[in-house]
Motif scaffolding. Structure first.
Motif, PDB file in Angstrom:
ATOM      1  N   ARG A  55       8.550  45.231 -75.874  1.00  0.00           N
ATOM      2  CA  ARG A  55       9.376  46.376 -75.435  1.00  0.00           C
ATOM      3  C   ARG A  55       9.527  47.378 -76.576  1.00  0.00           C
ATOM      4  NH1 ARG A  55      12.351  45.659 -70.311  1.00  0.00           N
ATOM      5  NH2 ARG A  55      13.530  47.481 -70.974  1.00  0.00           N
ATOM      6  N   ALA A  62       8.313  51.265 -76.679  1.00  0.00           N
ATOM      7  CA  ALA A  62       9.291  52.342 -76.905  1.00  0.00           C
ATOM      8  C   ALA A  62       8.795  53.369 -77.926  1.00  0.00           C
ATOM      9  CB  ALA A  62      10.614  51.737 -77.362  1.00  0.00           C
ATOM     10  N   GLN A 122      18.952  50.363 -78.722  1.00  0.00           N
ATOM     11  CA  GLN A 122      18.807  50.898 -77.368  1.00  0.00           C
ATOM     12  C   GLN A 122      18.054  49.932 -76.456  1.00  0.00           C
ATOM     13  OE1 GLN A 122      17.666  55.044 -77.234  1.00  0.00           O
ATOM     14  NE2 GLN A 122      16.866  54.778 -75.158  1.00  0.00           N
ATOM     15  N   VAL A 123      16.959  49.386 -76.974  1.00  0.00           N
ATOM     16  CA  VAL A 123      16.115  48.522 -76.136  1.00  0.00           C
ATOM     17  C   VAL A 123      16.885  47.286 -75.668  1.00  0.00           C
ATOM     18  CG1 VAL A 123      14.111  46.962 -76.248  1.00  0.00           C
ATOM     19  CG2 VAL A 123      13.884  49.341 -76.983  1.00  0.00           C
ATOM     20  N   GLU A 138      19.081  48.143 -72.809  1.00  0.00           N
ATOM     21  CA  GLU A 138      18.308  48.300 -71.573  1.00  0.00           C
ATOM     22  C   GLU A 138      17.972  46.940 -70.966  1.00  0.00           C
ATOM     23  OE1 GLU A 138      16.189  52.430 -73.147  1.00  0.00           O
ATOM     24  OE2 GLU A 138      14.964  50.619 -72.946  1.00  0.00           O
ATOM     25  N   ALA A 169      21.063  45.313 -69.484  1.00  0.00           N
ATOM     26  CA  ALA A 169      21.469  45.978 -68.230  1.00  0.00           C
ATOM     27  C   ALA A 169      20.550  45.536 -67.092  1.00  0.00           C
ATOM     28  CB  ALA A 169      21.425  47.499 -68.407  1.00  0.00           C
ATOM     29  N   GLU A 170      19.259  45.483 -67.358  1.00  0.00           N
ATOM     30  CA  GLU A 170      18.306  45.043 -66.324  1.00  0.00           C
ATOM     31  C   GLU A 170      18.622  43.612 -65.845  1.00  0.00           C
ATOM     32  OE1 GLU A 170      14.466  45.486 -68.172  1.00  0.00           O
ATOM     33  OE2 GLU A 170      14.800  47.634 -68.437  1.00  0.00           O
TER      34      GLU A 170
END
Ligand SMILES: Cc1cc2nc3c(=O)[nH]c(=O)nc-3n(C[C@H](O)[C@H](O)[C@H](O)COP(=O)(O)OP(=O)(O)OC[C@H]3O[C@@H](n4cnc5c(N)ncnc54)[C@H](O)[C@@H]3O)c2cc1C
Length: 417
Positions: free
Chosen positions: A88, A92, A125-126, A129, A132-133
């Motif tokens: 990931r 990015a 940030q990653v 994400e 959240a997923e």
């Protein structure tokens, strides 16, 4: 010492969930992702305003230990969610690189060398994400300050934040605070190298500089996107789980940073300080006593474990003063070292698992530590689904689930002599 009697009071229970993970460092992130993906309603509690622990707050921008640093290193011993995280970061943008080579492009998705350096801002940030997923609920700016237990069970965790004092209930708890705060507050036994006479690994204040020339291969290890992360001033003989020691360590090291950078500028006149880590880096504090404590011999001989859930191939950095590399592919981490001996609804993730100091020094590196923590989170969710205590979990099912999820749980049998 004078004491103040704190009055008893009622506090709101602000969450009631399946798995409560305390601490949002590499260990907590992996545990929360794994628990949520395995079907548990999961909450991640973190004292800072962002996630990543030492990897971001401590500016420790190199994930070490995806495989042995020296031959035999033909087997990548950490995969699963940690590999997914690297992929990931690669996706990015210029967010990670082969440590010691210092340029993007050497990394291929799905494969890691011994170490991978990364941009901590992109990591922050990653991971948000990914969490959240997976549907993980997150509480930031929230400090775990107590964990009352009823016999062998944690009843709730007590937290403090801007809203005041609150309680959070879970069916299963994961201690990923690094320091074993949750387990210690709940009364679990732990080990700690004492300050006097023995050596707890020292603390260091990391910092980043700009203005260094592009590195040649292997010239300086942590170079990414024009910034070099440096091991800054350090202190020894202080305890990262003691408030006075932490204060002394921060002040002593911060007062030395300018001198440190001035030393660098003698060699690289354009080098300039960009930032210091927002906290001093704490390497070692409590190790919670588990059903099994990984021994020095286990790690040096690469002993196989029947309940192995991950592998650590990282060298032992401070083995009687030198870096001790393994002449094997890695040692296996037994599931029993994630299960505290004293509590029935808590599991350990990250660096507070049950281990002797040499085994700890290897497994605390972030690649194996993330693999271990994936197992912790998966186990927590499985305990809830099976209605069992961590000590009674069917380990074969856990191993199978981890393998199905892409993790390396043991040294491949064909590689064993
Ligand atoms: C100076 C230094 C150099 C290192 N070098 C390397 C290296 O080169 N490569 C490598 O792979 N590893 C390295 N490490 C080791 C690695 O960074 C750590 O072992 C690893 O980050 C530990 O992960 P963790 O999740 O267990 O703990 P941490 O990363 O410490 O994360 C714990 C998290 O829990 C939170 N937390 C703690 N207490 C509470 C509480 N009471 N309530 C709420 N939240 C809490 C913290 O804020 C933090 O976010 C280094 C460490 C240091 C300090």
């Amino acid at each position: 010492m004078q004491v103040l009697k704190e009055p008893a009071r009622e506090i709101p229970i602000v969450r009631d969930t399946d798995v409560v993970v305390a601490g949002g460092g590499p260990g907590g992130i992996m545990a929360a992702l794994a628990a949520a993906r395995a079907g548990a309603k999961t909450l991640l509690v973190e004292r800072y305003g962002f996630l990543g622990g030492m990897a971001t707050a401590g500016l420790m921008t190199s994930f070490n230990g995806f495989r042995n640093e020296h031959p035999p290193n033909h087997v990548q011993t950490v995969r699963g969610i940690p590999q997914e995280l690297i992929d990931r970061l690669l996706k990015a943008g210029d967010a990670c690189a082969r440590t010691a080579h210092g340029h993007f492009g050497d990394l291929k998705p799905g494969e890691c060398p011994y170490a991978v350096s990364f941009d901590p801002e992109v990591l922050k940030q990653v991971v948000l994400e990914m969490l959240a997923e997976a549907g993980v609920d997150i509480m930031l700016h929230t400090l775990l300050c107590d964990a009352p237990a009823d016999g062998r069970n944690v009843s709730a965790i007590v937290v403090e934040n801007k809203s005041g004092r609150q309680a959070i209930k879970g069916r299963m708890y994961v201690d990923a605070t690094g320091d074993g705060d949750l387990a210690a507050r709940a009364g679990a036994a732990y080990e700690k190298v004492e300050k006097v006479g023995q050596h707890m690994m020292g603390m260091s204040l990391m910092y980043r500089v700009a203005g260094m020339p592009d590195p040649q291969v292997g010239q300086y290890r942590l170079w990414i996107n024009g910034f070099t992360t440096r091991w800054g001033p350090g202190v020894g003989q202080l305890d990262g789980s003691d408030a006075d020691d932490m204060t002394e360590a921060e002040i002593k090291t911060r007062l030395q940073v300018r001198k440190h950078v001035a030393g660098l500028q003698e060699q690289f006149p354009d080098a300039r300080l960009v930032e210091t880590a927002m906290t001093i880096g704490v390497r070692e504090t409590r190790r919670v006593v588990g059903l099994y404590s990984i021994t020095e011999e286990d790690c040096l001989t690469g002993r196989a474990q029947p309940d192995s859930i991950a592998v650590s191939s990282n060298p032992v950095p401070g083995y009687y003063g030198k870096r001790r590399f393994f002449d094997h592919l890695g040692f296996e981490i037994p599931y029993r070292s994630l299960v505290p001996a004293d509590l029935d609804n808590l599991l350990l993730a990250g660096r507070c698992i049950s281990a002797s100091q040499p085994a700890f020094q290897s497994a605390r590196s972030m690649a194996p530590l993330m693999a271990i923590s994936q197992a912790t989170g998966t186990a927590a969710a499985m305990c809830i689904a099976d209605g069992c205590r961590p000590a009674d979990l069917d380990v074969a099912s856990l191993q199978k689930k981890l393998q199905d999820d892409g993790a390396v749980t043991c040294i491949p049998p064909e590689e064993r002599s």
